[in-house]
Write a protein that holds these residues in place. Structure first.
Motif, short mmCIF file in Angstrom:
data_model
loop_
_atom_site.label_atom_id
_atom_site.label_comp_id
_atom_site.label_asym_id
_atom_site.label_seq_id
_atom_site.Cartn_x
_atom_site.Cartn_y
_atom_site.Cartn_z
N TYR A 38 0.81 -1.21 0.00
CA TYR A 38 0.00 0.00 0.00
C TYR A 38 0.85 1.26 0.00
N HIS A 55 -4.03 -7.79 2.70
CA HIS A 55 -4.80 -6.72 3.35
C HIS A 55 -4.64 -6.81 4.87
N GLY A 107 -8.23 0.09 8.80
CA GLY A 107 -8.00 -1.12 8.01
C GLY A 107 -8.56 -2.37 8.67
#
Length: 469
Positions: free
Chosen positions: A163, A193, A225
């Motif tokens: 990211y 993720h 997140g």
């Protein structure tokens, strides 16, 4: 102005070490009886020249506490008699042996590293358990987050686009308390993720936290997140299985929330209380009750009862009609934030936000891994080996935290500003890289430290505190 003295460089006929602090680390190894945890399960025929697995791990943990993670750095240990005595080594492996052993045992030893970490965090120094540092609410914070390890221009296994816009790994870290003790540093592929499979990390971390602290309530803090109903439910179910109080504080992910519509409603509501922060900037806070989470209690005399965990979300709407440069805006700008929590109404909206703001301290802990312990680049091309390196780095960080907590917070410690904790780099500079002379005399060993060393008193006292019971 006087000219510099013309020194005569001379090789002295006795042993000197530039990292006398390894004696403190060796004391802690003895306290947890590291060989007994490793060698019976992973035996090596040392009588035929093999190097015990406990010596392998002691050497590498020693390197990590000095800020070194390259396998080649172990070569500097081989000729130093002090390292053998300080860490309790029977032999020091070559860099090739160290790498081969890690490659062969990487996957299996990751679980072993967790057991070692639990033993370290469960230590009692001078009869007292580790002070992890509690919050104003009485909770021990359990902070979880991911960060990026840049591995650009390498072909290491598991490296992928992160990211942060670079190729690398994206490990997940969990810290206990306000003083930076690490429960777990779990290596992940860069593209994974944050919330993916994080319930398993939380399950392990909660189990370890309960094992090292038998009484405190925990507050799990995470960024947006980890804003997931599944993750919240799984965490509360794990808390029920452990029979412990675990509260949650997770930053809300607004996703497609209609910010302008909400802002219009709050502005039109005469009951809204606005706080003026500066000219052209104001904010308002409010709370919304969410659906309670129900889990089954599996502990205690009333097992299998249903526990309800009320959830609420604290919102903050910020309105700007003048930007930070003093320019007036044609239309106001609105920023909507939220925090989902199980904390009761006795914890006010402002305090909820302050508790989450304190969560940002963990970014310093990430930086200590990457800079102070030099883990920007991991040493192997194999994912399992690098995973083991990260697991052992968590142990090394906790060893340094213990050393720092029992040396650099004393009244006679080397002059420093008052602080709740010391950076790992400071612990290394003041305690680990301590010049010492090693003397063998009358069947004993003496670690000689300079009389002008400002840290001698706290070093000597900590060495006595860490003596095995």
């Amino acid at each position: 102005m006087a000219d510099p003295v013309e020194f005569v460089v001379k090789k002295l006929p006795y042993d000197l070490s530039s990292h006398g602090g390894l004696a403190l680390v060796g004391r802690l190894f003895k306290r947890i009886n590291l060989p007994a945890m490793i060698d019976p399960k992973y035996p090596v025929q040392t009588e035929r020249g093999g190097i015990a697995n406990s010596d392998i791990l002691k050497c590498y943990l020693g390197l990590l506490t000095l800020g070194k993670n390259d396998f080649e750095a172990v070569e500097g240990f081989r000729s130093q008699r002090f390292v053998h005595q300080a860490l309790g080594l029977r032999a020091v492996p070559s860099s090739a042996t160290l790498r081969q052993r890690f490659d062969a045992m990487g996957t299996e030893w990751s679980d072993l590293a967790d057991r070692i970490n639990r033993a370290v965090l469960g230590l009692h120094i001078n009869g007292a358990p580790i002070d992890f540092g509690a919050l104003s609410t009485g909770h021990l914070p359990l902070d979880i987050d991911t960060f990026v390890m840049d591995q650009s221009d390498t072909a290491k296994e598991g490296v992928s686009y992160t990211y942060a816009g670079v190729d690398g790994y994206c490990p997940i870290a969990l810290y206990l308390g306000t003083r930076g003790y690490c429960l777990e540093l779990d290596l992940r592929a860069g593209s994974q993720h944050s919330a993916c499979e994080s319930e398993y990390n939380i399950e392990r971390a909660l189990g370890m936290a309960c094992a090292v602290n038998a009484a405190a309530a925990f507050l799990l803090r995470a960024d947006s997140g980890f804003c997931s109903q599944h993750l919240i439910t799984q965490t509360l179910e794990q808390a029920a299985r452990l029979g412990r109080q675990v509260d949650l504080l997770i930053k809300w992910n607004p996703r497609s929330a209609p910010v302008e519509q909400i802002a219009t409603q709050r502005c039109a509501d005469t009951a809204t209380v606005w706080t003026q922060l500066r000219v052209g900037k104001r904010e308002c806070l409010w709370t919304e009750a969410l659906s309670a989470i129900e889990v089954t209690d599996t502990q205690g005399a009333m097992a299998h009862r249903t526990l309800r965990h009320p959830l609420r979300r604290v919102y903050r709407l910020t309105e700007r009609s003048i930007d930070r440069r003093g320019n007036a805006l044609l239309l106001p700008e609105y920023v909507l934030e939220g925090w989902t929590t199980t904390l009761g109404p006795q914890v006010g909206n402002e305090e909820v936000i302050a508790l989450y703001r304190d969560h940002a301290t963990h970014e310093q802990f990430h930086a200590e891994f990457k800079t102070d312990m030099d883990l920007r680049r991991l040493p192997s091309g194999k994912f399992a080996t690098n995973h083991l390196v990260c697991a052992l780095a968590a142990v090394a960080m906790n060893l340094l935290r213990i050393v720092g907590q029992h040396t650099l917070h004393e009244s006679d410690s080397p002059l420093r500003k008052a602080a709740l904790r010391r950076r790992i780099k400071t612990v290394m500079q003041e305690m680990m890289f301590k010049a010492a002379r090693i003397i063998s005399h009358a069947r004993g060993w003496v670690l000689g430290i300079s009389g002008s060393d400002s840290g001698f008193a706290v070093f000597e006292r900590a060495f006595g505190k860490m003596k095995a019971a």
